[in-house]
Design a protein around this motif. Structure first.
Motif, PDB file in Angstrom:
ATOM      1  N   GLU A  79      15.357  25.576   8.419  1.00 49.44           N
ATOM      2  CA  GLU A  79      14.300  25.335   7.624  1.00 49.44           C
ATOM      3  C   GLU A  79      14.221  23.839   7.220  1.00 49.44           C
ATOM      4  OE1 GLU A  79      13.488  28.342   4.758  1.00 49.44           O
ATOM      5  OE2 GLU A  79      14.240  29.871   6.250  1.00 49.44           O
ATOM      6  N   TRP A  80      15.042  23.542   6.224  1.00 45.68           N
ATOM      7  CA  TRP A  80      15.212  22.466   5.650  1.00 45.68           C
ATOM      8  C   TRP A  80      15.610  20.981   6.460  1.00 45.68           C
ATOM      9  CZ3 TRP A  80      19.308  24.910   2.253  1.00 45.68           C
ATOM     10  CH2 TRP A  80      18.684  26.220   1.266  1.00 45.68           C
ATOM     11  N   VAL A  85      15.315  14.878   7.073  1.00 51.04           N
ATOM     12  CA  VAL A  85      15.451  13.875   8.289  1.00 51.04           C
ATOM     13  C   VAL A  85      14.093  12.973   8.075  1.00 51.04           C
ATOM     14  CG1 VAL A  85      15.217  13.385  10.857  1.00 51.04           C
ATOM     15  CG2 VAL A  85      16.809  15.080  10.088  1.00 51.04           C
ATOM     16  N   ARG A  86      12.889  13.659   7.852  1.00 51.87           N
ATOM     17  CA  ARG A  86      11.620  13.050   7.607  1.00 51.87           C
ATOM     18  C   ARG A  86      11.517  12.090   6.422  1.00 51.87           C
ATOM     19  NH1 ARG A  86       7.707  15.210   5.374  1.00 51.87           N
ATOM     20  NH2 ARG A  86       8.139  17.175   5.487  1.00 51.87           N
ATOM     21  N   ARG A  87      12.404  12.775   5.514  1.00 52.74           N
ATOM     22  CA  ARG A  87      12.460  11.831   4.017  1.00 52.74           C
ATOM     23  C   ARG A  87      13.661  10.992   4.021  1.00 52.74           C
ATOM     24  NH1 ARG A  87      10.535  17.226   1.738  1.00 52.74           N
ATOM     25  NH2 ARG A  87      12.789  17.785   1.528  1.00 52.74           N
ATOM     26  N   ASN A  88      14.555  10.683   5.101  1.00 59.16           N
ATOM     27  CA  ASN A  88      15.569   9.967   5.168  1.00 59.16           C
ATOM     28  C   ASN A  88      16.748  10.617   4.142  1.00 59.16           C
ATOM     29  OD1 ASN A  88      16.996   7.649   6.055  1.00 59.16           O
ATOM     30  ND2 ASN A  88      16.286   6.696   4.321  1.00 59.16           N
ATOM     31  N   TRP A  89      16.950  11.831   4.222  1.00 61.56           N
ATOM     32  CA  TRP A  89      18.052  12.660   3.746  1.00 61.56           C
ATOM     33  C   TRP A  89      17.979  12.715   2.245  1.00 61.56           C
ATOM     34  CZ3 TRP A  89      20.551  15.776   6.853  1.00 61.56           C
ATOM     35  CH2 TRP A  89      20.455  15.519   8.171  1.00 61.56           C
ATOM     36  N   THR A  90      16.767  12.944   1.933  1.00 63.21           N
ATOM     37  CA  THR A  90      16.488  13.120   0.554  1.00 63.21           C
ATOM     38  C   THR A  90      15.617  14.398   0.340  1.00 63.21           C
ATOM     39  OG1 THR A  90      14.342  11.767   0.263  1.00 63.21           O
ATOM     40  CG2 THR A  90      16.385  10.659  -0.178  1.00 63.21           C
ATOM     41  N   LYS A  94      13.439  13.863  -4.407  1.00 59.18           N
ATOM     42  CA  LYS A  94      13.881  12.588  -3.969  1.00 59.18           C
ATOM     43  C   LYS A  94      15.488  12.209  -4.506  1.00 59.18           C
ATOM     44  CE  LYS A  94       9.353  10.584  -3.940  1.00 59.18           C
ATOM     45  NZ  LYS A  94       8.736  11.924  -3.288  1.00 59.18           N
ATOM     46  N   LYS A  95      16.203  13.639  -4.352  1.00 61.37           N
ATOM     47  CA  LYS A  95      17.601  13.328  -4.616  1.00 61.37           C
ATOM     48  C   LYS A  95      18.218  13.492  -3.325  1.00 61.37           C
ATOM     49  CE  LYS A  95      18.050  15.384  -9.227  1.00 61.37           C
ATOM     50  NZ  LYS A  95      16.965  15.938  -9.878  1.00 61.37           N
ATOM     51  N   PRO A  96      19.507  12.466  -3.162  1.00 64.68           N
ATOM     52  CA  PRO A  96      20.097  12.519  -1.723  1.00 64.68           C
ATOM     53  C   PRO A  96      20.661  13.980  -1.526  1.00 64.68           C
ATOM     54  CG  PRO A  96      20.989  11.092  -3.506  1.00 64.68           C
ATOM     55  CD  PRO A  96      20.008  11.781  -4.261  1.00 64.68           C
TER      56      PRO A  96
END
Length: 146
Positions: A79-80, A85-90, A94-96
């Protein structure tokens, strides 16, 4: 493509604390058991490590059913991950993403194999899940003994 069944589990004494992982791989009518440990880790890391170790043991691309009692692992993979990936691993906040390197390794392995991620209720009498749990806890005890 050959069909392989994998059962994995992680354990931690304290979270974080000493941890272990274990698993079973059923392939070509044979069963392989494995386990390992880490002196300072988390339960989620051990759950993920068990899956990584199991998948790395496969010699060729395979059709895999991987059973785990970790909802974190199943939901992360099914699911996640696309959103991470789309959010560049955030995360959505917006947290890593925690354990990013392990998730990336799982993603690489999932690209090699056709994996169906299956959740089973832990400590509910499922024989292979119980054995994977036993192996994970044995690994912690063996590590403590030195």
């Amino acid at each position: 493509m050959q069909k392989i069944l994998i059962y994995t589990d992680g354990a931690c004494k304290g979270n974080p604390g000493p941890g272990g992982y274990g698993g079973l791989i059923f392939q070509n009518g044979k069963k392989l058991e494995f386990k390992g440990s880490d002196p300072s880790t988390t339960n989620n890391i051990m759950e993920m490590t068990a899956a990584i170790v199991a998948l790395k043991k496969l010699k060729e691309p395979s059709e895999v059913e991987l059973y785990t009692d970790s909802e974190y692992l199943v939901k992360g993979m099914t699911e996640w991950m696309p959103n991470w990936v789309r959010r560049n691993w955030t995360t959505s906040t917006k947290k890593p993403v925690k354990n990013k390197e392990l998730w990336q390794e799982l993603r690489r392995l999932a690209d090699t194999h056709n994996i169906t991620w299956k959740w089973v209720r832990g400590h509910a009498g499922h024989p292979e899940n119980e054995r994977a749990d036993q192996l994970a806890n044995e690994a912690i005890v063996e590590m403590a003994r030195g």
